[in-house]
Design an enzyme around this catalytic site. Structure first.
Site, PDB file in Angstrom:
ATOM      1  N   ARG A   1       3.296  20.354  -0.522  1.00 43.83           N
ATOM      2  CA  ARG A   1       4.129  19.134  -0.593  1.00 43.83           C
ATOM      3  C   ARG A   1       4.615  18.794   0.810  1.00 43.83           C
ATOM      4  NH1 ARG A   1       9.224  19.842  -1.470  1.00 43.83           N
ATOM      5  NH2 ARG A   1       8.948  21.312  -3.177  1.00 43.83           N
TER       6      ARG A   1
ATOM      7  N   TYR B   1       5.506  -8.926  -3.616  1.00 45.34           N
ATOM      8  CA  TYR B   1       4.872  -8.266  -4.759  1.00 45.34           C
ATOM      9  C   TYR B   1       5.909  -8.027  -5.876  1.00 45.34           C
ATOM     10  CZ  TYR B   1       2.902  -4.563  -7.606  1.00 45.34           C
ATOM     11  OH  TYR B   1       2.481  -3.809  -8.680  1.00 45.34           O
TER      12      TYR B   1
ATOM     13  N   ASP C   1       6.123  -4.949   4.950  1.00 47.06           N
ATOM     14  CA  ASP C   1       4.967  -4.563   4.133  1.00 47.06           C
ATOM     15  C   ASP C   1       3.749  -5.271   4.724  1.00 47.06           C
ATOM     16  OD1 ASP C   1       2.940  -4.449   2.179  1.00 47.06           O
ATOM     17  OD2 ASP C   1       4.401  -4.188   0.571  1.00 47.06           O
TER      18      ASP C   1
ATOM     19  N   LYS D   1      -4.995  -0.849  -1.396  1.00 42.27           N
ATOM     20  CA  LYS D   1      -5.667  -2.120  -1.147  1.00 42.27           C
ATOM     21  C   LYS D   1      -6.686  -1.976   0.003  1.00 42.27           C
ATOM     22  CE  LYS D   1      -3.011  -3.587  -4.450  1.00 42.27           C
ATOM     23  NZ  LYS D   1      -1.989  -2.583  -4.665  1.00 42.27           N
TER      24      LYS D   1
END
Ligand code: P1T
Length: 377
Positions: free
Chosen positions: A46, A98, A170, A195
Site C-alpha cells: 500500500r 464531471y 483536473d 481516460k
C-alpha cells in the site's frame, strides 16, 4: 528532454536485475525483510510498489511536477486531494464539471464540514466574489466535461495565490501532452487516468501530480494513510500507455477537428462545443494555454428523441460512459455521466436532454465521418 522522449524513457530505464526493457510487474503485497528494521526500502505494497513508483515518476515528469501519486480511480484521486482540507475550509469549485466530482463534493465531502461554492469560472469576477476568509482551494476542470468551457488557468492561479489558496486542476480532457497546469501556476493536477492516460478503455485509475515539496509530502502521507491505491497491473498498463500518449493525442485531436468542422455546418446540429473551432467563444484563451484541443466534442441535437435516435443509429461510436480510449464512444450526459447534477444547474450549464458527447477515437476519420453522416441523416 522533450515530451515524447520523456513519455518513453522516464521511469522506464531497463530493469537493473535482468535488463528487461519494460518495467517488471511487481504483483506482490509485501517484501521480505532481512532482520527487524533491515530492508531494501520496500515494506508494504500500500505504501510502495516498484511498478507504481515508476509510473508515478513518469507522470510527474510529463506534468512538469516533482512527484505524482497513483490511485484506484480518478474519483479516489480527487477524494484524496480534498483530504488536504479540514472541516470549516471552503472551496471555490467550477460548477461545470464531471458529475461524479460534483456528487463527491455536494453529497459526501460537504457532510464532513467542507463548504463548496459552485461558480461559472468563465467570468473571473465570479471566482473573486466567491472567495471567503476560509477559502483554501480553487478547483477546476478545463476543458470542462461535457460543455468544453475553458478556465483561464494563469488568471485563476493569480487569484488563488493572492488569497493563499491552492489551485487544483483536473487535466483529464487535455492530458499533459496538450496542457500542463503546473507550468501555468496550478499547485496540483488531477487525472482520471481511466481516460486518455490509460487510453484503451481497459482500466480504472487516477493520478495526482504536484510541483510543491510540502504538498508532495502531504499527498504521499494521504495516499498511504487513506489507502485508495491502485493495483500494480493498472500502473503497468499506464506505463505501457504513456509511451504512445503523444501519438494517440495527435490523432484524437486531428480526428476531432475534422469531425467538429464537418458537424458545425450540418443542419441537424443546433450547437457544437469544441475549443478547437475558431467559433468557440473561448478559442483564443484555449489556444493560449493548450497546444492542442483534444478529442472531446459535445453537440446539441435539440431533443431527447433526436439524441436517442442518433446514439442508437451510430455503429462505430459505441454508446457508453467514459472517454479517451482508442475507440470512439458516444455518451448522453443527462442520463449517464451527469445524472447527479440537479436539473436546474444542468439547464443553466446547457446540459440538456438533446446534448450528446463524442469521444473521438483514433480510427480512420473517413469511417467516423461516414458513421456520423448516416446516423444524422
Ligand atoms: O471514473 P474515474 O476514474 O473515477 O474518474 C472520475 C472523473 C474525474 N474527472 C473527470 C474529468 C472525469 O471525466 C471523470 C470520469 N468521467 C467519466 C466516467 C465520464 O464518462 O465522463
Amino acid at each position: 528532454m522533450k515530451f515524447a522522449t520523456t513519455a518513453i524513457h522516464i521511469g522506464q530505464e531497463p530493469d537493473e536485475l535482468t535488463g528487461a526493457v519494460t518495467v517488471p510487474l511487481y504483483q506482490t503485497s509485501t517484501y521480505a525483510q532481512e532482520a527487524i528494521g533491515k530492508h531494501k526500502g520496500w515494506e508494504y505494497a500500500r505504501t510502495q510498489n516498484p511498478t507504481r513508483s515508476k509510473w508515478e515518476a513518469c507522470l510527474a515528469a510529463l506534468e512538469s511536477g516533482i512527484a505524482a501519486y497513483a490511485f484506484g480511480s480518478g474519483s479516489a484521486a480527487v477524494d484524496t486531494v480534498m483530504r488536504l482540507l479540514s472541516a470549516g475550509d471552503h472551496v471555490v469549485m467550477a460548477e461545470d464539471m464531471y458529475g461524479g466530482t460534483y456528487r463527491l463534493a455536494s453529497k459526501v465531502l460537504s457532510r464532513f464540514g467542507i463548504d463548496f461554492s459552485y461558480v461559472d469560472m468563465r467570468d473571473l469576477d465570479n471566482v473573486r466574489n466567491a472567495i471567503r476568509p476560509t477559502t483554501k482551494m480553487i478547483y477546476t476542470e478545463t476543458p470542462t466535461n461535457p460543455m468544453m468551457t475553458i478556465t483561464d488557468l494563469r488568471a485563476v492561479a493569480a487569484i488563488a495565490s493572492s488569497v493563499g489558496a491552492l489551485l487544483v486542476v483536473d487535466n483529464t480532457f487535455a492530458t499533459p501532452y496538450f496542457q500542463r497546469p503546473l507550468e501555468l501556476g496550478a499547485d496540483i493536477v488531477v487525472h482520471s487516468a481511466t481516460k486518455y492516460l490509460g487510453g484503451h478503455s481497459d482500466l480504472i485509475h487516477g493520478i495526482v501530480a504536484t510541483n510543491r515539496p510540502d504538498l508532495a509530502e502531504r499527498l504521499q502521507f494521504l495516499q498511504n494513510a487513506v489507502g485508495a491505491v491502485p493495483g500494480p497491473f493498472e500502473c503497468w498498463l499506464c506505463l505501457r500507455s504513456a509511451k504512445t500518449l503523444h501519438v494517440r493525442m495527435d490523432r484524437h485531436a486531428a480526428n476531432a477537428m475534422a469531425i467538429a468542422t464537418w458537424l458545425e455546418s450540418h443542419p441537424a446540429i443546433k450547437a457544437i462545443h469544441y475549443p478547437g473551432l475558431p467559433s468557440h467563444p473561448q478559442h483564443a484563451l484555449a489556444a493560449s494555454q493548450m497546444s492542442g484541443f483534444g478529442g472531446m466534442i459535445s453537440i446539441e441535437l435539440g431533443s431527447l428523441e433526436r439524441a436517442r435516435h442518433v446514439t442508437e443509429a451510430l455503429r462505430l461510436f459505441c454508446l457508453a460512459e467514459s472517454l479517451g480510449g482508442v475507440e470512439s464512444l458516444v455518451c448522453h450526459p443527462v442520463s449517464m455521466t451527469h445524472g447527479s447534477v440537479p436539473l436546474e444547474q444542468r439547464a443553466r450549464l446547457g446540459i440538456t436532454d438533446g446534448l450528446v458527447r463524442l469521444s473521438v477515437g483514433i480510427e480512420d476519420v473517413s469511417d467516423l465521418l461516414a458513421d456520423l453522416e448516416q446516423a444524422l441523416a
